[in-house]
Design a protein around this motif. Structure first.
Motif, PDB file in Angstrom:
ATOM      1  N   THR A   1      67.948 -97.609 -55.821  1.00  0.00           N
ATOM      2  CA  THR A   1      67.701 -96.367 -55.621  1.00  0.00           C
ATOM      3  C   THR A   1      68.566 -95.951 -55.264  1.00  0.00           C
ATOM      4  O   THR A   1      68.691 -94.303 -55.619  1.00  0.00           O
ATOM      5  CB  THR A   1      66.281 -96.595 -54.400  1.00  0.00           C
TER       6      THR A   1
ATOM      7  N   THR B   1      64.331 -90.194 -50.857  1.00  0.00           N
ATOM      8  CA  THR B   1      65.547 -91.187 -51.156  1.00  0.00           C
ATOM      9  C   THR B   1      65.533 -92.025 -49.251  1.00  0.00           C
ATOM     10  O   THR B   1      64.994 -93.195 -49.816  1.00  0.00           O
ATOM     11  CB  THR B   1      66.923 -91.004 -51.122  1.00  0.00           C
TER      12      THR B   1
ATOM     13  N   ILE C   1      62.327 -94.169 -49.690  1.00  0.00           N
ATOM     14  CA  ILE C   1      61.995 -95.502 -49.893  1.00  0.00           C
ATOM     15  C   ILE C   1      62.824 -96.536 -48.981  1.00  0.00           C
ATOM     16  O   ILE C   1      62.420 -97.747 -49.409  1.00  0.00           O
ATOM     17  CB  ILE C   1      62.756 -95.058 -51.548  1.00  0.00           C
TER      18      ILE C   1
ATOM     19  N   ASP D   1      57.169 -90.986 -53.669  1.00  0.00           N
ATOM     20  CA  ASP D   1      59.350 -90.506 -53.574  1.00  0.00           C
ATOM     21  C   ASP D   1      60.284 -90.936 -55.049  1.00  0.00           C
ATOM     22  O   ASP D   1      60.523 -89.900 -55.084  1.00  0.00           O
ATOM     23  CB  ASP D   1      59.934 -91.750 -52.328  1.00  0.00           C
ATOM     24  N   LEU D   2      59.469 -91.685 -55.481  1.00  0.00           N
ATOM     25  CA  LEU D   2      60.183 -92.058 -56.784  1.00  0.00           C
ATOM     26  C   LEU D   2      59.800 -90.870 -58.026  1.00  0.00           C
ATOM     27  O   LEU D   2      60.970 -91.210 -58.743  1.00  0.00           O
ATOM     28  CB  LEU D   2      60.482 -93.622 -57.740  1.00  0.00           C
TER      29      LEU D   2
ATOM     30  N   ILE E   1      56.118 -96.984 -53.215  1.00  0.00           N
ATOM     31  CA  ILE E   1      57.276 -96.097 -52.910  1.00  0.00           C
ATOM     32  C   ILE E   1      57.521 -95.198 -54.776  1.00  0.00           C
ATOM     33  O   ILE E   1      58.180 -94.765 -55.513  1.00  0.00           O
ATOM     34  CB  ILE E   1      58.788 -96.728 -53.307  1.00  0.00           C
TER      35      ILE E   1
ATOM     36  N   TYR F   1      70.272 -94.284 -57.928  1.00  0.00           N
ATOM     37  CA  TYR F   1      69.845 -93.116 -59.189  1.00  0.00           C
ATOM     38  C   TYR F   1      69.739 -92.196 -58.206  1.00  0.00           C
ATOM     39  O   TYR F   1      70.098 -90.828 -58.800  1.00  0.00           O
ATOM     40  CB  TYR F   1      68.072 -94.088 -59.264  1.00  0.00           C
TER      41      TYR F   1
END
Lengths: 334, 254
Positions: free
Chosen positions: B147, B212, B215, B230-231, B227, B150
């Motif tokens: 995450t 973020t 998450i 949020d993603l 999640i 990313y």
């Protein structure tokens, strides 16, 4: 068949600040030749090279590299050229070998061949022993040789160099050039380079384009350019005035053009002083004539530049502010 | 350029970064000093004050926030490298190599993401040492790491965009300094969104850091893998910032 490696036609570049860096530049580079772009700082050399290498677009005019248009076929052009910018273009925190490895991957060289190609070029450029040192510990000459090695990795048809030996000492300069020329000969590569060192243009180029304030002043071989200012001359001073006509008469069928200067002196027009001087002396010696003195008149491209523009190549003209602002503009991209 | 060439270019850009890190890893540690102090000093002191009831153990609460803040700073500063490379002439050459410029931007963004993600390990360990209760499920830890890479890609993209537009280090550092702290404070990194005044709440909800940190809190503290929303928010941010970075990147050498 001779093809044109680079053709530029009436290229104009005006930066948004209003500085006209190129003012209708037209030139031609034959394939397989070495072509120098010679001019003082601020002449527009870097701008032209950046346009040819597809980095910036011209305001108007057309440019072709091996028949491909740099504006509409930029990616084709990038596949055919190798380019070494004036500034340093390496990752200094990586070793010489790592820099080559990264570029070999970016160039898409198959992994089976990578190591051999890199080793071969490091050997050729005399960098093998220092390949594992970080580039930030390299000398200027080593950095340049590594940059050129990277550019040669894919055997480009046209190698474009911007001030390839700027800031290098004479030994490093001649090493860089001997490597470049031997690679060129072996692979029939075209070299197009910008320089403000007139001796570099004279020694290593088949053709020289003199550029000043964004305009081509003249374009020809170094020898022919020097003929504009009379070419090289060797003046022979004789002990005895009656020998003068005897020499002219005896050597009238020789390759040298002879001019009578005064009663006791003659001038020989030659291309290459170091080659022709012994031959002239030998010919005169065979005639049994006593020579009192010799004077060499070696012309340089600088003399040509002075004759055509009224200023020297290697001197920045007294407009520092203008040069600096143009450089800033070039960097910013206007 | 074909598909494998494209991927290989992205990976090569990452390789440059990893080799650089191997030769000079010091920045990773100096960058970690500040976040470690946030957790150890700020976290421990604030935990005693109990300023935010309902967040549970405060050191545990801010650990994901501080990790993200640190990673974001590194990602945002990544562009300075491009400014240096631009000044050195390296970018001029890179852009005359026959490779896709999209691949260069994606590769550099991923490289920045990976560089930024090094903070995850250091700050997490520091937080655990001072008593943060982190769920040590390996899968969760791994997803947390992914995450961070990313979202740091997105922030690196933003940084490339700024570097390509401003071009000089003074201007670049100026703007990065101006946005990084507000980004941190207008997020849920140090306090929950619920206690914020309305207008800051709106900013926080538009701030990718908030999602973020969400998450990371879910995964690392609660072991909760819900999640997707949020993603999705992060993907929108990444797509916009990397596309904008690509749009401007070619201009960097002009």
């Amino acid at each position: 068949m001779i093809l044109e490696a680079i053709i530029t036609n009436n290229v104009v570049k005006i930066y948004s600040g209003g500085v006209k860096a190129l003012d209708g530049v037209s030139l031609t580079t034959e394939e397989g030749s070495s072509h120098a772009l010679l001019g003082p700082n601020g002449a527009g050399k870097t701008t032209l090279i950046r346009i040819i290498t597809t980095q910036i677009k011209p305001t108007s005019g057309s440019i072709k590299v091996l028949g491909f248009d740099v504006i509409s076929q930029g990616s084709r052009v990038r596949e055919l050229i190798g380019y070494v910018p004036q500034e340093m273009s390496l990752w200094t925190e990586l070793s010489g070998f790592e820099n080559m490895l990264i570029y070999s991957k970016l160039y898409g060289i198959p992994s089976a061949q990578r190591k051999d190609i890199i080793e071969e070029l490091l050997e050729f450029m005399e960098l093998r022993d220092t390949a594992n040192r970080l580039v930030k510990t390299y000398s200027g000459g080593m950095i340049r040789r590594l940059e050129i090695a990277i550019a040669l990795m894919r055997k480009p048809r046209v190698l474009i160099l911007d001030e390839p030996t700027i800031g290098l000492d004479p030994r490093a300069r001649s090493l860089v050039w001997s490597k470049l020329l031997s690679f060129k000969k072996e692979h029939d590569m075209t070299i197009f380079f910008a320089t403000h060192y007139m001796d570099e243009a004279e020694r290593y180029a088949d053709k020289v384009t003199l550029l000043n304030r964004g305009k081509v002043i003249i374009e020809d071989s170094p020898v022919r350019l020097k003929e504009i200012v009379g070419g090289n001359s060797i003046t022979i001073k004789l002990h005895n005035s009656r020998d003068r006509d005897y020499i002219v008469e005896s050597l009238k069928n020789s390759e040298f053009k002879i001019t009578i200067l005064d009663e006791k002196s003659l001038s020989f027009s030659v291309n290459n002083i170091s080659r022709d001087l012994p031959r002239i002396i030998e010919a005169i010696y065979k005639l049994g004539v006593i020579v009192e003195g010799v004077e060499l008149g070696e012309k340089t491209l600088d003399d040509v530049f002075i004759a055509l523009t009224g200023m020297r190549v290697e001197e920045t003209p007294g407009r520092l502010r203008e040069v600096l602002s143009t450089r800033r503009m070039i960097r910013r991209g206007g | 350029m074909n598909y494998t060439g494209f991927i290989s270019c992205i990976l090569t850009m990452v390789e440059v970064e990893l080799r650089r890190l191997r030769h000079d890893p010091i920045e990773i540690f100096t960058r970690a000093i500040q976040p470690v102090l946030w957790v150890i000093v700020f976290g421990s002191v604030m935990a005693k004050v109990r300023a935010f009831p309902g967040v549970g153990d405060y050191v545990t609460f801010i650990a994901p926030g501080v990790i993200m803040q640190s990673a974001t700073f590194i990602a945002l500063a990544y562009g300075i490298m491009l400014v240096f490379e631009r000044e050195a002439g390296l970018l001029k050459r890179l852009l005359t190599v026959p490779i896709s410029r999209v691949a260069i931007v994606l590769g550099r963004s991923l490289a920045g993401g990976i560089r930024a993600s090094t903070q995850y390990i250091i700050v997490l360990i520091a937080a655990i040492i001072v008593g943060a209760k982190i769920n040590l499920n390996p899968l969760g830890l791994f997803i947390g790491w992914l995450t961070i890479i990313y979202v740091a890609m997105g922030f690196t993209g933003l940084s490339i965009l700024i570097a390509s537009t401003l071009k000089t280090r003074e201007r670049f550092m100026g703007i990065i300094g101006a946005i990084s702290m507000p980004l941190f404070f207008a997020s849920n990194a140090l306090y929950p969104v619920d206690i914020m005044p309305e207008f800051i709440k709106i900013i926080a909800l538009g701030n990718p850091l908030t999602y973020t940190v969400n998450i990371l809190r879910k995964i690392l503290i609660h072991g909760d893998y819900d999640i997707l929303v949020d993603l999705f928010a992060l993907t929108v941010f990444n797509a916009i910032s990397i596309m904008a970075a690509f749009k401007c990147f070619s201009k960097i050498i002009e």
